[in-house]
Design a protein around this motif. Structure first.
Motif, PDB file in Angstrom:
ATOM      1  N   LEU A   1       0.829  -1.204   0.000  1.00 27.81           N
ATOM      2  CA  LEU A   1       0.000   0.000   0.000  1.00 27.81           C
ATOM      3  C   LEU A   1       0.867   1.259   0.000  1.00 27.81           C
ATOM      4  O   LEU A   1       0.575   2.237  -0.705  1.00 27.81           O
ATOM      5  N   ALA A   2       1.937   1.235   0.793  1.00 30.29           N
ATOM      6  CA  ALA A   2       2.824   2.397   0.867  1.00 30.29           C
ATOM      7  C   ALA A   2       3.502   2.674  -0.470  1.00 30.29           C
ATOM      8  O   ALA A   2       3.728   3.839  -0.833  1.00 30.29           O
TER       9      ALA A   2
ATOM     10  N   ALA B   1       0.778   4.430  -2.649  1.00 28.22           N
ATOM     11  CA  ALA B   1       0.191   5.678  -2.158  1.00 28.22           C
ATOM     12  C   ALA B   1       0.673   6.931  -2.885  1.00 28.22           C
ATOM     13  O   ALA B   1      -0.130   7.835  -3.160  1.00 28.22           O
TER      14      ALA B   1
ATOM     15  N   TYR C   1      -2.967   8.721  -4.510  1.00 25.67           N
ATOM     16  CA  TYR C   1      -3.982   8.138  -3.629  1.00 25.67           C
ATOM     17  C   TYR C   1      -4.020   8.861  -2.287  1.00 25.67           C
ATOM     18  O   TYR C   1      -3.008   9.353  -1.792  1.00 25.67           O
ATOM     19  N   GLU C   2      -5.202   8.840  -1.693  1.00 24.42           N
ATOM     20  CA  GLU C   2      -5.356   9.309  -0.325  1.00 24.42           C
ATOM     21  C   GLU C   2      -5.448   8.098   0.588  1.00 24.42           C
ATOM     22  O   GLU C   2      -6.348   7.259   0.417  1.00 24.42           O
ATOM     23  N   PRO C   3      -4.547   7.946   1.557  1.00 27.17           N
ATOM     24  CA  PRO C   3      -4.607   6.796   2.459  1.00 27.17           C
ATOM     25  C   PRO C   3      -5.786   6.918   3.424  1.00 27.17           C
ATOM     26  O   PRO C   3      -6.154   8.014   3.842  1.00 27.17           O
TER      27      PRO C   3
ATOM     28  N   THR D   1      -2.516   2.182   7.538  1.00 25.97           N
ATOM     29  CA  THR D   1      -3.307   2.396   6.329  1.00 25.97           C
ATOM     30  C   THR D   1      -3.984   1.081   5.940  1.00 25.97           C
ATOM     31  O   THR D   1      -3.332   0.039   5.846  1.00 25.97           O
TER      32      THR D   1
ATOM     33  N   LEU E   1      -6.748   2.766   0.076  1.00 27.31           N
ATOM     34  CA  LEU E   1      -6.313   3.921  -0.697  1.00 27.31           C
ATOM     35  C   LEU E   1      -7.453   4.344  -1.606  1.00 27.31           C
ATOM     36  O   LEU E   1      -8.188   3.496  -2.124  1.00 27.31           O
TER      37      LEU E   1
ATOM     38  N   LYS F   1      -8.627   7.087  -4.882  1.00 29.63           N
ATOM     39  CA  LYS F   1      -8.313   8.084  -5.905  1.00 29.63           C
ATOM     40  C   LYS F   1      -9.600   8.314  -6.687  1.00 29.63           C
ATOM     41  O   LYS F   1     -10.054   7.441  -7.421  1.00 29.63           O
TER      42      LYS F   1
END
Length: 445
Positions: free
Chosen positions: A64-65, A68, A72-74, A83, A86, A88
């Motif tokens: 995920l990191a 991001a 993307y907004e976590p 998190t 994500l 978008k």
């Protein structure tokens, strides 16, 4: 941004009519009908059949990191928690309980737009995964290992479900940790249109199960099912899974769905930043309240999200019968249901494809489909021929509605014509080379 634990109280529920109004509010003119794809997939190390935990330098959190920074907004449950999703625009990447990576796609007019979004998503995730020596695998059920071998994702909702669902069914943890699926969501015009589409989805689901059956192995052995994923749902919670009797007796309506949902036990209530687990049905909740407070519409929205019938109503109708398959097969899923449901002539033709069945007959039909796949027979007819005709009806619908979507159906046309569900290739690959690592590599996305 925080997710899930934050809850805004809404209007108290004083009548069933308030619940029906929620379904009516989802009605849209035909010109505004859209579809959305959901595509789950397993994440495995490149050279291992072990599941991937959330933690660690090559864990799900690290994946995920990696993604991001791509706009993307976590999402986190609290500012200090990990998190877990994500977002978008209207696209969301989320995690199923065992780390299955899910795209919840944007709503689109055409199936090809939804497919293109999924392809772009897969390209992005595969690149990020490769940098962590991870791979994405398209199967409907984890072919190796047991539930205790799979790490749980750090999401409070799953803690509640993990504790409550096993009280309802012996395979609840299998559903949460071991399954992966493809889904499509669609719109309706009015209640009559919703009823017709939902009932048709339910009636055709066994053919969908056979076309997309892609989970024949369980703990390294043939399970006896082409879709063991489908079999798992029998032992999750009979009050919230499977088929509604009203799908088959002519009584389905907004109220029939609401009544069914009201009699399902509540999995959780969000209160005070926690997931609480009252032991009551939603109907009892409306009658008695909880901790001195009444049930409200936010609680109802949560409750609808914890029901898992083969055709599920929320603000859209969700088709839930397909195993996770390849990207091409997932793109075909959107095209199939757009062609069947959004063209009126196709809707008429598809409604005549199968004879009316009772609830008990539907269960037997469904069991044949998940056991034998396209090689099965029902009522003297070969499933691959029926599935092929279903795909042909969808193709004719798309040719009238939007010919540019029709080529997406090619993978389904080929699968139906072969008479072989995708699971057959899995079994043959396993028999030829019984190496877990080789099998997973063979079915990467």
């Amino acid at each position: 941004m925080s997710l899930d634990l934050q809850r805004t109280a809404s209007e108290p529920i004083t009548s069933v009519d308030m619940l029906l109004a929620g379904f009516r509010s989802a009605e849209k003119p035909r010109a505004q009908h859209r579809l959305g794809l959901e595509h789950e997939k397993f994440v495995y190390p490149v050279r291992s059949a072990r599941s991937v935990p959330y933690e660690g330098p090559s864990g799900i959190g690290a994946l995920l990191a990696k993604l991001a920074p791509g706009g993307y907004e976590p999402f986190r449950e609290t500012p200090s928690s990990p998190t877990i999703a994500l977002q978008k625009g209207m696209l969301t990447i989320s995690l199923e309980p065992g780390g299955q990576f899910e795209l919840s796609g944007s709503p689109f007019t055409t199936a090809r737009e939804a497919h293109a979004e999924n392809l772009a998503h897969l390209s992005e995730v595969k690149a990020a995964a490769a940098s962590l020596e991870l791979q994405l695998v398209a199967l409907g059920y984890r072919p190796f290992g047991k539930t205790e071998d799979v790490s749980w994702m750090p999401k409070s909702r799953y803690v509640a479900m993990r504790q409550v669902l096993p009280e309802r069914g012996a395979l609840a943890h299998h559903m949460m940790l071991m399954t992966s699926t493809g889904q499509v969501s669609l719109d309706w015009e009015d209640e009559a249109d919703c009823v017709r589409k939902t009932v048709l989805i339910a009636r055709l689901t066994p053919l969908l199960v056979a076309l997309y059956a892609n989970s024949p192995l369980r703990d390294g052995k043939p399970s006896g099912y082409m879709s063991f994923r489908s079999r798992v749902w029998d032992e999750v919670d009979p009050t919230r899974c499977g088929y509604l009797r009203s799908f088959f007796d002519g009584s389905f309506s907004y109220k029939a769905y609401a009544d069914w949902a009201l009699d399902a036990p509540i999995l959780f209530l969000r209160r005070r930043g926690e997931y609480l687990r009252p032991k009551m049905t939603f109907r009892q909740f409306i009658r008695d309240g909880f901790e001195g407070a009444p049930a409200d519409l936010s609680d109802w929205t949560d409750h609808l999200s914890t029901l898992f019938p083969e055709a599920r109503l929320k603000k859209v109708v969700e088709v839930r019968g397909a195993d996770c398959c390849s990207a091409a097969m997932t793109g075909a899923l959107g095209a199939l249901w757009r062609g069947l449901l959004y063209d009126r002539t196709a809707l008429d033709e598809a409604s005549r494809l199968l004879p009316p069945l009772t609830y008990e007959q539907q269960l037997a039909f469904h069991d044949t489909a998940r056991r034998e796949g396209l090689a099965g027979r029902w009522n003297g007819q070969e499933l691959y021929r029926l599935a092929g005709e279903m795909v042909a009806i969808a193709r004719r619908g798309l040719e009238r509605l939007d010919p540019q979507d029709a080529p997406l159906l090619e993978p389904l046309t080929e699968v139906a014509a072969s008479g072989r569900s995708p699971a057959q290739a899995v079994l043959e690959a396993w028999e030829k080379n019984p190496s877990p690592e080789a099998l997973l590599s063979r079915f990467t996305l």
